[in-house]
Motif scaffolding. Structure first.
Motif, PDB file in Angstrom:
ATOM      1  N   CYS A 139       2.036  -7.380  29.385  1.00  0.00           N
ATOM      2  CA  CYS A 139       2.101  -8.565  30.254  1.00  0.00           C
ATOM      3  C   CYS A 139       0.701  -9.093  30.549  1.00  0.00           C
ATOM      4  O   CYS A 139       0.428 -10.294  30.437  1.00  0.00           O
ATOM      5  N   ALA A 140      -0.219  -8.199  30.933  1.00  0.00           N
ATOM      6  CA  ALA A 140      -1.585  -8.615  31.273  1.00  0.00           C
ATOM      7  C   ALA A 140      -2.299  -9.212  30.066  1.00  0.00           C
ATOM      8  O   ALA A 140      -2.997 -10.234  30.185  1.00  0.00           O
ATOM      9  N   LEU A 141      -2.117  -8.605  28.897  1.00  0.00           N
ATOM     10  CA  LEU A 141      -2.767  -9.114  27.687  1.00  0.00           C
ATOM     11  C   LEU A 141      -2.189 -10.464  27.274  1.00  0.00           C
ATOM     12  O   LEU A 141      -2.926 -11.374  26.871  1.00  0.00           O
ATOM     13  N   ARG A 142      -0.877 -10.608  27.382  1.00  0.00           N
ATOM     14  CA  ARG A 142      -0.237 -11.888  27.021  1.00  0.00           C
ATOM     15  C   ARG A 142      -0.708 -12.997  27.947  1.00  0.00           C
ATOM     16  O   ARG A 142      -1.094 -14.089  27.489  1.00  0.00           O
ATOM     17  N   GLU A 143      -0.682 -12.736  29.252  1.00  0.00           N
ATOM     18  CA  GLU A 143      -1.091 -13.756  30.214  1.00  0.00           C
ATOM     19  C   GLU A 143      -2.563 -14.129  30.039  1.00  0.00           C
ATOM     20  O   GLU A 143      -2.935 -15.303  30.156  1.00  0.00           O
ATOM     21  N   THR A 144      -3.403 -13.142  29.760  1.00  0.00           N
ATOM     22  CA  THR A 144      -4.831 -13.416  29.565  1.00  0.00           C
ATOM     23  C   THR A 144      -5.055 -14.311  28.359  1.00  0.00           C
ATOM     24  O   THR A 144      -5.839 -15.267  28.409  1.00  0.00           O
ATOM     25  N   GLU A 145      -4.349 -14.022  27.285  1.00  0.00           N
ATOM     26  CA  GLU A 145      -4.507 -14.851  26.078  1.00  0.00           C
ATOM     27  C   GLU A 145      -3.972 -16.256  26.301  1.00  0.00           C
ATOM     28  O   GLU A 145      -4.548 -17.239  25.832  1.00  0.00           O
ATOM     29  N   GLU A 146      -2.859 -16.370  27.026  1.00  0.00           N
ATOM     30  CA  GLU A 146      -2.293 -17.687  27.301  1.00  0.00           C
ATOM     31  C   GLU A 146      -3.191 -18.511  28.220  1.00  0.00           C
ATOM     32  O   GLU A 146      -3.318 -19.729  28.035  1.00  0.00           O
ATOM     33  N   GLU A 147      -3.807 -17.878  29.200  1.00  0.00           N
ATOM     34  CA  GLU A 147      -4.583 -18.603  30.199  1.00  0.00           C
ATOM     35  C   GLU A 147      -5.986 -18.966  29.732  1.00  0.00           C
ATOM     36  O   GLU A 147      -6.450 -20.096  29.956  1.00  0.00           O
ATOM     37  N   ILE A 148      -6.675 -18.013  29.111  1.00  0.00           N
ATOM     38  CA  ILE A 148      -8.084 -18.267  28.779  1.00  0.00           C
ATOM     39  C   ILE A 148      -8.416 -18.040  27.307  1.00  0.00           C
ATOM     40  O   ILE A 148      -9.589 -18.125  26.924  1.00  0.00           O
ATOM     41  N   GLY A 149      -7.408 -17.764  26.482  1.00  0.00           N
ATOM     42  CA  GLY A 149      -7.646 -17.665  25.050  1.00  0.00           C
ATOM     43  C   GLY A 149      -8.443 -16.452  24.612  1.00  0.00           C
ATOM     44  O   GLY A 149      -9.037 -16.460  23.526  1.00  0.00           O
ATOM     45  N   LEU A 150      -8.475 -15.398  25.437  1.00  0.00           N
ATOM     46  CA  LEU A 150      -9.171 -14.175  25.040  1.00  0.00           C
ATOM     47  C   LEU A 150      -8.184 -13.270  24.297  1.00  0.00           C
ATOM     48  O   LEU A 150      -7.242 -12.757  24.906  1.00  0.00           O
ATOM     49  N   PRO A 151      -8.380 -13.059  22.979  1.00  0.00           N
ATOM     50  CA  PRO A 151      -7.405 -12.280  22.194  1.00  0.00           C
ATOM     51  C   PRO A 151      -7.314 -10.840  22.674  1.00  0.00           C
ATOM     52  O   PRO A 151      -8.308 -10.252  23.113  1.00  0.00           O
ATOM     53  N   ARG A 152      -6.129 -10.278  22.590  1.00  0.00           N
ATOM     54  CA  ARG A 152      -5.931  -8.895  23.032  1.00  0.00           C
ATOM     55  C   ARG A 152      -6.761  -7.918  22.211  1.00  0.00           C
ATOM     56  O   ARG A 152      -7.098  -6.835  22.693  1.00  0.00           O
ATOM     57  N   GLU A 153      -7.106  -8.310  20.981  1.00  0.00           N
ATOM     58  CA  GLU A 153      -7.908  -7.432  20.134  1.00  0.00           C
ATOM     59  C   GLU A 153      -9.329  -7.256  20.673  1.00  0.00           C
ATOM     60  O   GLU A 153     -10.028  -6.307  20.320  1.00  0.00           O
ATOM     61  N   ARG A 154      -9.762  -8.172  21.538  1.00  0.00           N
ATOM     62  CA  ARG A 154     -11.114  -8.105  22.099  1.00  0.00           C
ATOM     63  C   ARG A 154     -11.188  -7.160  23.306  1.00  0.00           C
ATOM     64  O   ARG A 154     -12.274  -6.872  23.798  1.00  0.00           O
ATOM     65  N   ILE A 155     -10.049  -6.690  23.777  1.00  0.00           N
ATOM     66  CA  ILE A 155     -10.020  -5.927  25.022  1.00  0.00           C
ATOM     67  C   ILE A 155      -9.694  -4.460  24.733  1.00  0.00           C
ATOM     68  O   ILE A 155      -8.663  -4.143  24.143  1.00  0.00           O
ATOM     69  N   GLN A 156     -10.585  -3.582  25.155  1.00  0.00           N
ATOM     70  CA  GLN A 156     -10.375  -2.144  25.010  1.00  0.00           C
ATOM     71  C   GLN A 156      -9.717  -1.637  26.299  1.00  0.00           C
ATOM     72  O   GLN A 156     -10.363  -1.517  27.337  1.00  0.00           O
ATOM     73  N   ILE A 157      -8.428  -1.361  26.216  1.00  0.00           N
ATOM     74  CA  ILE A 157      -7.653  -1.010  27.414  1.00  0.00           C
ATOM     75  C   ILE A 157      -7.976   0.411  27.869  1.00  0.00           C
ATOM     76  O   ILE A 157      -7.947   1.358  27.097  1.00  0.00           O
ATOM     77  N   TRP A 158      -8.285   0.533  29.162  1.00  0.00           N
ATOM     78  CA  TRP A 158      -8.453   1.841  29.791  1.00  0.00           C
ATOM     79  C   TRP A 158      -7.100   2.408  30.199  1.00  0.00           C
ATOM     80  O   TRP A 158      -6.811   3.565  29.993  1.00  0.00           O
ATOM     81  N   GLY A 159      -6.296   1.596  30.841  1.00  0.00           N
ATOM     82  CA  GLY A 159      -5.005   2.059  31.339  1.00  0.00           C
ATOM     83  C   GLY A 159      -4.566   1.195  32.503  1.00  0.00           C
ATOM     84  O   GLY A 159      -5.196   0.183  32.825  1.00  0.00           O
ATOM     85  N   GLU A 160      -3.479   1.577  33.138  1.00  0.00           N
ATOM     86  CA  GLU A 160      -2.950   0.810  34.266  1.00  0.00           C
ATOM     87  C   GLU A 160      -2.888   1.666  35.519  1.00  0.00           C
ATOM     88  O   GLU A 160      -2.774   2.889  35.457  1.00  0.00           O
ATOM     89  N   ALA A 161      -2.992   1.000  36.657  1.00  0.00           N
ATOM     90  CA  ALA A 161      -2.913   1.680  37.945  1.00  0.00           C
ATOM     91  C   ALA A 161      -1.465   1.691  38.423  1.00  0.00           C
ATOM     92  O   ALA A 161      -0.570   1.107  37.795  1.00  0.00           O
ATOM     93  N   SER A 162      -1.235   2.344  39.534  1.00  0.00           N
ATOM     94  CA  SER A 162       0.088   2.305  40.157  1.00  0.00           C
ATOM     95  C   SER A 162       0.316   0.919  40.759  1.00  0.00           C
ATOM     96  O   SER A 162      -0.650   0.220  41.104  1.00  0.00           O
ATOM     97  N   PRO A 163       1.574   0.506  40.906  1.00  0.00           N
ATOM     98  CA  PRO A 163       1.846  -0.811  41.521  1.00  0.00           C
ATOM     99  C   PRO A 163       1.276  -0.889  42.927  1.00  0.00           C
ATOM    100  O   PRO A 163       1.355   0.062  43.705  1.00  0.00           O
ATOM    101  N   ILE A 164       0.685  -2.022  43.238  1.00  0.00           N
ATOM    102  CA  ILE A 164       0.146  -2.276  44.566  1.00  0.00           C
ATOM    103  C   ILE A 164       1.101  -3.222  45.289  1.00  0.00           C
ATOM    104  O   ILE A 164       1.357  -4.338  44.825  1.00  0.00           O
ATOM    105  N   ILE A 165       1.644  -2.744  46.394  1.00  0.00           N
ATOM    106  CA  ILE A 165       2.633  -3.512  47.156  1.00  0.00           C
ATOM    107  C   ILE A 165       1.926  -4.184  48.327  1.00  0.00           C
ATOM    108  O   ILE A 165       1.475  -3.508  49.255  1.00  0.00           O
ATOM    109  N   LEU A 166       1.845  -5.490  48.282  1.00  0.00           N
ATOM    110  CA  LEU A 166       1.201  -6.263  49.333  1.00  0.00           C
ATOM    111  C   LEU A 166       2.188  -7.263  49.921  1.00  0.00           C
ATOM    112  O   LEU A 166       3.150  -7.657  49.247  1.00  0.00           O
TER     113      LEU A 166
END
Length: 281
Positions: A139-166
């Motif tokens: 989801c994060a990679l898709r939205e990033t590419e759609e919004e600012i054109g940064l390809p997912r191949e350019r991003i080295q993923i570390w991982g995801e955190a737990s959901p933050i409930i605000l």
């Protein structure tokens, strides 16, 4: 024939305006970025050696572990629930290795002025999770590419955190990644969603000069970062603050150690007595 020529002329003008707007947007963003890097040069809290440590495997795991153990947000009793809290979203917290300075920056966007909600506010790339998204990372990679054109191949993923409930927003899953050899000129903005994109050096974000907070009447306060004319507040300020605390856990700057408490009693000023003036004949 005349009508067709008029329509063609209008289309040409609109196309020129769109190209001009995109060019102006890019020049503006590059100028902002250079200005912030220049500002950060005077606040050398983290050095080149620190940056290499921050991006190492050990620090990566420590940062993710801390992000997954964040305490839940203590919701004020008077803050009512709304329907936005039933959905989920994902954002990308991108650690950008700047091509020109070799510093580490965080990547932000400013939402389009044409959006119905939160227009022109600063945020991380991201959005609500679709049914087609395989994961929050996807989801994060898709939205990033759609919004600012940064390809997912350019991003080295570390991982995801737990959901933050605000309060009053979707449950947010932060996804952390690294963008090596980054320069803002490689971005291609979707101007229907994003007004501009820019990176802010970590050295700038941890400077005492940018530390602020917002006090809400419902009983809680929130961290704010003010860089030049930019104000990073709300959910994005909250995420920025806690991410930096987790990333810099071994070398916590004073600005993050002594930041505001998140639940504070908010006291309204006392009401002044009403003075009744009798009408005179």
């Amino acid at each position: 024939m005349i009508l067709a020529e008029i329509c063609l002329a209008k289309a040409h003008v609109m196309g020129s305006l769109t190209r001009s707007r995109r060019l102006q947007q890019l020049i503006c963003t590059q100028t902002r970025n250079k200005s912030r890097n220049a500002t950060a040069a005077n606040v050398k809290v983290l050095t080149a050696d620190d940056f290499s440590v921050l991006l190492g495997d050990e620090q990566r795991q420590r940062c993710l572990d801390l992000l997954r153990k964040l305490p839940p947000f203590s919701r004020p009793k008077m803050l009512l629930h709304n329907r936005n809290e039933k959905s989920s979203a994902s954002v990308l917290i991108a650690l950008c290795q700047e091509r020109e300075t070799n510093e580490i920056s965080l990547l932000y966007t400013r939402r389009s002025r044409h959006l119905r909600s939160h227009s022109l506010q600063i945020s991380f790339p991201g959005g609500k999770r679709d049914e087609t998204d395989e994961s929050y990372v996807d989801c994060a990679l898709r939205e990033t590419e759609e919004e600012i054109g940064l390809p997912r191949e350019r991003i080295q993923i570390w991982g995801e955190a737990s959901p933050i409930i605000l309060p009053r927003t979707a449950a947010i899953v932060p996804v952390v990644g690294v963008v090596p050899d980054f320069h803002v000129s490689e971005l291609k903005l979707n101007l229907d969603e994003v007004e501009e994109a820019f990176s802010i050096p970590i050295n700038t974000l941890i400077s005492p000069a940018v530390a602020r907070h917002t006090q809400f009447r419902s009983g809680y306060s929130n961290p704010v970062f003010v860089v030049d004319e930019l104000r990073i507040w709300g959910v994005t300020g909250y995420l920025t603050y806690f991410f930096l605390r987790c990333l810099l856990s071994n070398a916590m700057p004073q600005t993050l150690k002594t930041n505001i408490k998140y639940i504070r009693p908010y006291k309204l000023p006392p009401k002044l007595p009403h003075h009744h003036v009798e009408a005179r004949e």
